[in-house]
Design a protein around this motif. Structure first.
Motif, PDB file in Angstrom:
ATOM      1  N   LEU A  13     -51.916 -35.842  48.835  1.00 40.98           N
ATOM      2  CA  LEU A  13     -51.353 -35.609  50.312  1.00 40.98           C
ATOM      3  C   LEU A  13     -50.021 -35.998  50.489  1.00 40.98           C
ATOM      4  CD1 LEU A  13     -55.017 -36.098  52.065  1.00 40.98           C
ATOM      5  CD2 LEU A  13     -54.157 -33.978  51.167  1.00 40.98           C
ATOM      6  N   GLU A  14     -49.400 -35.624  51.283  1.00 40.83           N
ATOM      7  CA  GLU A  14     -47.988 -35.877  51.774  1.00 40.83           C
ATOM      8  C   GLU A  14     -47.944 -36.498  53.287  1.00 40.83           C
ATOM      9  OE1 GLU A  14     -45.268 -33.010  50.555  1.00 40.83           O
ATOM     10  OE2 GLU A  14     -46.293 -32.834  48.589  1.00 40.83           O
ATOM     11  N   ILE A  15     -47.362 -37.686  53.436  1.00 36.19           N
ATOM     12  CA  ILE A  15     -47.481 -37.937  54.782  1.00 36.19           C
ATOM     13  C   ILE A  15     -46.083 -37.453  55.406  1.00 36.19           C
ATOM     14  CG2 ILE A  15     -47.656 -39.983  56.385  1.00 36.19           C
ATOM     15  CD1 ILE A  15     -49.849 -39.435  54.542  1.00 36.19           C
ATOM     16  N   GLU A  16     -46.024 -36.495  56.541  1.00 32.27           N
ATOM     17  CA  GLU A  16     -45.053 -36.056  57.126  1.00 32.27           C
ATOM     18  C   GLU A  16     -45.428 -35.688  58.623  1.00 32.27           C
ATOM     19  OE1 GLU A  16     -44.378 -32.021  55.080  1.00 32.27           O
ATOM     20  OE2 GLU A  16     -44.713 -32.956  53.088  1.00 32.27           O
ATOM     21  N   GLU A  17     -44.250 -35.336  59.278  1.00 31.64           N
ATOM     22  CA  GLU A  17     -44.117 -35.291  60.387  1.00 31.64           C
ATOM     23  C   GLU A  17     -44.683 -33.582  60.940  1.00 31.64           C
ATOM     24  OE1 GLU A  17     -43.686 -37.088  63.314  1.00 31.64           O
ATOM     25  OE2 GLU A  17     -43.259 -38.796  62.395  1.00 31.64           O
ATOM     26  N   ILE A  18     -45.415 -33.225  61.807  1.00 28.99           N
ATOM     27  CA  ILE A  18     -45.619 -32.115  62.318  1.00 28.99           C
ATOM     28  C   ILE A  18     -45.759 -31.951  64.033  1.00 28.99           C
ATOM     29  CG2 ILE A  18     -47.175 -31.495  60.027  1.00 28.99           C
ATOM     30  CD1 ILE A  18     -49.516 -31.479  62.027  1.00 28.99           C
ATOM     31  N   THR A  19     -45.948 -30.673  64.152  1.00 23.57           N
ATOM     32  CA  THR A  19     -45.733 -30.777  65.876  1.00 23.57           C
ATOM     33  C   THR A  19     -46.935 -29.917  66.318  1.00 23.57           C
ATOM     34  OG1 THR A  19     -44.708 -28.678  65.804  1.00 23.57           O
ATOM     35  CG2 THR A  19     -43.399 -30.892  65.863  1.00 23.57           C
ATOM     36  N   LEU A  20     -47.718 -30.178  67.437  1.00 27.28           N
ATOM     37  CA  LEU A  20     -48.746 -29.646  68.089  1.00 27.28           C
ATOM     38  C   LEU A  20     -48.266 -28.809  69.363  1.00 27.28           C
ATOM     39  CD1 LEU A  20     -51.576 -32.428  68.160  1.00 27.28           C
ATOM     40  CD2 LEU A  20     -51.429 -30.487  66.587  1.00 27.28           C
ATOM     41  N   SER A  21     -49.044 -27.565  69.382  1.00 26.66           N
ATOM     42  CA  SER A  21     -48.780 -26.714  70.573  1.00 26.66           C
ATOM     43  C   SER A  21     -49.285 -27.561  71.771  1.00 26.66           C
ATOM     44  CB  SER A  21     -49.271 -25.518  70.606  1.00 26.66           C
ATOM     45  OG  SER A  21     -49.024 -24.612  71.498  1.00 26.66           O
ATOM     46  N   ASN A  22     -49.003 -27.066  73.003  1.00 24.33           N
ATOM     47  CA  ASN A  22     -49.604 -27.585  74.367  1.00 24.33           C
ATOM     48  C   ASN A  22     -51.087 -27.177  74.218  1.00 24.33           C
ATOM     49  OD1 ASN A  22     -47.395 -28.940  75.158  1.00 24.33           O
ATOM     50  ND2 ASN A  22     -46.525 -27.095  75.760  1.00 24.33           N
ATOM     51  N   PRO A  23     -52.170 -27.681  75.007  1.00 24.50           N
ATOM     52  CA  PRO A  23     -53.438 -27.312  75.093  1.00 24.50           C
ATOM     53  C   PRO A  23     -53.392 -25.937  75.997  1.00 24.50           C
ATOM     54  CG  PRO A  23     -53.262 -29.511  75.655  1.00 24.50           C
ATOM     55  CD  PRO A  23     -51.813 -29.017  75.654  1.00 24.50           C
ATOM     56  N   GLY A  24     -54.102 -24.849  75.178  1.00 23.68           N
ATOM     57  CA  GLY A  24     -54.192 -23.610  75.813  1.00 23.68           C
ATOM     58  C   GLY A  24     -55.597 -23.570  76.476  1.00 23.68           C
ATOM     59  N   HIS A  25     -56.011 -22.413  76.956  1.00 26.05           N
ATOM     60  CA  HIS A  25     -57.483 -22.297  77.316  1.00 26.05           C
ATOM     61  C   HIS A  25     -58.645 -22.690  76.582  1.00 26.05           C
ATOM     62  CE1 HIS A  25     -60.105 -20.164  80.687  1.00 26.05           C
ATOM     63  NE2 HIS A  25     -60.825 -19.654  79.551  1.00 26.05           N
ATOM     64  N   ASN A  26     -59.235 -23.823  77.326  1.00 21.21           N
ATOM     65  CA  ASN A  26     -60.467 -24.139  76.509  1.00 21.21           C
ATOM     66  C   ASN A  26     -60.188 -24.929  75.350  1.00 21.21           C
ATOM     67  OD1 ASN A  26     -62.385 -21.296  77.096  1.00 21.21           O
ATOM     68  ND2 ASN A  26     -62.734 -23.203  77.867  1.00 21.21           N
ATOM     69  N   GLU A  27     -59.043 -25.568  75.445  1.00 17.76           N
ATOM     70  CA  GLU A  27     -58.550 -26.592  74.396  1.00 17.76           C
ATOM     71  C   GLU A  27     -58.205 -27.900  74.787  1.00 17.76           C
ATOM     72  OE1 GLU A  27     -56.199 -23.294  71.367  1.00 17.76           O
ATOM     73  OE2 GLU A  27     -54.868 -24.444  72.514  1.00 17.76           O
ATOM     74  N   VAL A  28     -58.169 -28.880  74.055  1.00 12.31           N
ATOM     75  CA  VAL A  28     -58.195 -30.286  74.512  1.00 12.31           C
ATOM     76  C   VAL A  28     -57.481 -31.000  73.252  1.00 12.31           C
ATOM     77  CG1 VAL A  28     -59.859 -32.380  74.563  1.00 12.31           C
ATOM     78  CG2 VAL A  28     -60.500 -30.000  75.037  1.00 12.31           C
ATOM     79  N   LEU A  29     -56.687 -31.861  73.646  1.00 11.38           N
ATOM     80  CA  LEU A  29     -55.690 -32.761  73.096  1.00 11.38           C
ATOM     81  C   LEU A  29     -56.364 -34.177  72.903  1.00 11.38           C
ATOM     82  CD1 LEU A  29     -52.791 -33.386  71.510  1.00 11.38           C
ATOM     83  CD2 LEU A  29     -51.991 -34.421  73.748  1.00 11.38           C
ATOM     84  N   VAL A  30     -56.470 -34.451  71.562  1.00 14.39           N
ATOM     85  CA  VAL A  30     -57.287 -35.763  71.348  1.00 14.39           C
ATOM     86  C   VAL A  30     -56.448 -36.820  70.578  1.00 14.39           C
ATOM     87  CG1 VAL A  30     -59.459 -36.942  70.386  1.00 14.39           C
ATOM     88  CG2 VAL A  30     -59.483 -34.544  71.278  1.00 14.39           C
ATOM     89  N   GLU A  31     -56.188 -38.035  71.043  1.00 14.81           N
ATOM     90  CA  GLU A  31     -55.545 -39.053  70.263  1.00 14.81           C
ATOM     91  C   GLU A  31     -56.703 -39.605  69.395  1.00 14.81           C
ATOM     92  OE1 GLU A  31     -53.610 -43.349  70.705  1.00 14.81           O
ATOM     93  OE2 GLU A  31     -54.121 -42.455  72.529  1.00 14.81           O
ATOM     94  N   VAL A  32     -56.154 -39.496  67.874  1.00 14.26           N
ATOM     95  CA  VAL A  32     -57.449 -39.677  67.005  1.00 14.26           C
ATOM     96  C   VAL A  32     -57.373 -41.353  66.677  1.00 14.26           C
ATOM     97  CG1 VAL A  32     -58.123 -39.496  64.585  1.00 14.26           C
ATOM     98  CG2 VAL A  32     -57.259 -37.642  65.718  1.00 14.26           C
ATOM     99  N   ALA A  33     -58.698 -41.957  66.965  1.00 12.98           N
ATOM    100  CA  ALA A  33     -58.775 -43.549  66.782  1.00 12.98           C
ATOM    101  C   ALA A  33     -59.196 -43.711  65.195  1.00 12.98           C
ATOM    102  CB  ALA A  33     -59.919 -43.896  67.559  1.00 12.98           C
ATOM    103  N   ALA A  34     -59.902 -42.789  64.898  1.00 11.47           N
ATOM    104  CA  ALA A  34     -60.504 -43.084  63.292  1.00 11.47           C
ATOM    105  C   ALA A  34     -60.938 -41.755  62.632  1.00 11.47           C
ATOM    106  CB  ALA A  34     -61.544 -44.094  63.189  1.00 11.47           C
ATOM    107  N   THR A  35     -60.851 -41.772  61.056  1.00 10.13           N
ATOM    108  CA  THR A  35     -61.031 -40.473  60.711  1.00 10.13           C
ATOM    109  C   THR A  35     -61.744 -41.069  59.296  1.00 10.13           C
ATOM    110  OG1 THR A  35     -59.545 -38.850  61.550  1.00 10.13           O
ATOM    111  CG2 THR A  35     -60.616 -38.309  59.673  1.00 10.13           C
ATOM    112  N   GLY A  36     -63.040 -40.401  58.764  1.00 11.68           N
ATOM    113  CA  GLY A  36     -63.514 -41.173  57.579  1.00 11.68           C
ATOM    114  C   GLY A  36     -63.142 -40.249  56.385  1.00 11.68           C
ATOM    115  N   LEU A  37     -62.961 -40.780  55.354  1.00  6.99           N
ATOM    116  CA  LEU A  37     -62.705 -39.782  54.159  1.00  6.99           C
ATOM    117  C   LEU A  37     -63.991 -39.576  53.433  1.00  6.99           C
ATOM    118  CD1 LEU A  37     -60.007 -42.322  52.199  1.00  6.99           C
ATOM    119  CD2 LEU A  37     -59.737 -40.750  54.200  1.00  6.99           C
ATOM    120  N   CYS A  38     -64.052 -38.069  53.550  1.00  2.03           N
ATOM    121  CA  CYS A  38     -65.551 -37.409  53.138  1.00  2.03           C
ATOM    122  C   CYS A  38     -65.199 -36.773  51.716  1.00  2.03           C
ATOM    123  CB  CYS A  38     -65.851 -36.556  54.289  1.00  2.03           C
ATOM    124  SG  CYS A  38     -67.273 -35.610  53.694  1.00  2.03           S
ATOM    125  N   HIS A  39     -66.401 -36.705  51.122  1.00  2.00           N
ATOM    126  CA  HIS A  39     -66.378 -36.179  49.583  1.00  2.00           C
ATOM    127  C   HIS A  39     -66.136 -34.676  49.799  1.00  2.00           C
ATOM    128  CE1 HIS A  39     -67.301 -38.116  45.914  1.00  2.00           C
ATOM    129  NE2 HIS A  39     -67.103 -36.902  45.427  1.00  2.00           N
TER     130      HIS A  39
END
Length: 364
Positions: A13-39
């Protein structure tokens, strides 16, 4: 924002910059605290299962709501949430009949081709993975991919509930509906298998037999509630299970590796009227061969999609069980790394090291 980008199977995997759109209808912006590495992520990274590229993988996650779009009533900024890959539409036959984990219209919660993509890089779309894309410091998702939780719950432990815990415990409680006093076999003692073990303990199983080739994971299975462990490198697991169950076999068996041969072995461990639940992911062309005569005694084989969960309520209950001391998550979390070390984390997974490593977005 920074994200780990999948570009080609078999490549890091490559660590890069991406951009997010603004929250639309029924959408939520979340600041991620932790994400597990899953099989599951590894299956896609190694090409065992297909995913369009470029994509941001990651699905076992927890974080804090930072913004909401129009129409969102379930969440507000500041809420703590767990992400769930089995997002639901809420109006199809499966959702309305109590089976949101196998929603038949999940595509309806995605943006259509006329709308700006949720994830972009240099003006081009980046694929969102399993309605989440959690190998990034922020996510823009539909509100039906999130479950609100008690703020007393540590978010690093909450992330584990988002896949491995819900899948393993749900396979026992919801998919198989294990009965009190049963004998249960679990093949594979990774994160999902260990949670099937503790799900069997919570369900009141009498014999809980854990099978693996890794001695450290078998020792861990005892912490999670296994009454017997079998190292299949040194003993025939089918013979051992039959012996432990006094010649009858187990009422329930869970295959949590994703191997056709182990699925067959698990089936041969069943008692008459027993149930095999296939949890582990296999490649698209994998086939499982089973002897017909065993079916005559009403043995059953079931698939399992993320523990047949009802995640908006199930995850809150699992959080409550953890806070009450009845759910073991602390022993599951065996490593934490910054995002830029994600490939090292997956290399350790390939070697069978640890149980669950998380990307901790508060470090490095």
């Amino acid at each position: 924002m920074k994200a780990a980008i999948f570009r080609q199977a078999g490549q890091p995997l490559e660590i890069e910059e991406i951009t997010l759109s603004n929250p639309g209808h029924n959408e939520v912006l979340v600041e991620v605290a932790a994400t597990g590495l899953c099989h599951t992520d590894l299956h896609f990274m190694d090409g065992h299962l297909p995913v369009p590229a470029p994509a941001v993988l990651g699905h076992e996650t927890a974080g804090i709501v930072r913004a909401v779009g129009a129409g969102v009533s379930y969440l507000q900024p500041g809420d703590h949430v767990i992400g769930c890959l089995s997002a639901f539409c809420g109006s199809c036959h499966q959702c309305l009949s109590g089976h949101p984990s196998i929603c038949e219209d999940q595509a309806s919660i995605n943006r259509d081709d006329k709308e700006e993509p949720r994830l972009m890089q240099a003006g081009s779309s980046v694929q969102q993975f399993m309605n989440l894309s959690a190998f990034a410091d922020h996510m823009l998702v539909h509100e039906h991919a999130l479950a609100k939780i008690d703020k007393a719950m540590p978010l690093d432990k909450a992330a584990l509930i988002g896949c491995g815990v819900t899948t393993g415990i749900g396979a026992v409680m919801r998919t198989a509906k294990v009965e009190l006093g049963s004998s249960v076999v679990v093949i594979g003692c990774g994160a999902v298998g260990l949670n099937a073990v503790q799900g069997a303990r919570m369900a009141g199983a009498l014999n809980i037999i854990a099978i693996d080739i890794n001695a450290d994971r078998l020792a861990m299975a005892k912490k999670f509630g296994a009454t017997h462990v079998i190292n299949s490198k040194t003993a025939s697991p089918v013979d051992q299970v039959i012996q432990i169950t006094l010649g009858k076999g187990a009422e329930y068996a869970f295959e949590a590796v994703g191997s056709p041969q182990l699925a067959r072995d698990a089936f041969m461990m069943l008692r008459k009227n027993g149930t095999l639940v296939l949890i582990g992911l296999m490649s698209q062309d994998a086939e499982v061969s089973l002897p017909f005569m065993q079916f005559i005694a009403e043995r059953r084989v079931m698939g399992c999609d993320m523990g047949s969960n009802q995640f908006r309520t199930d995850m809150q209950r699992l959080v409550a069980f953890y806070l009450d001391g009845r759910l073991n998550l602390d022993d599951m979390l065996t490593g934490r790394i910054p995002l830029h070390q994600i490939n090292d984390g997956f290399d350790d997974m390939r070697k069978g090291q640890g149980i669950r490593t998380i990307i901790d977005f508060s470090i490095g």
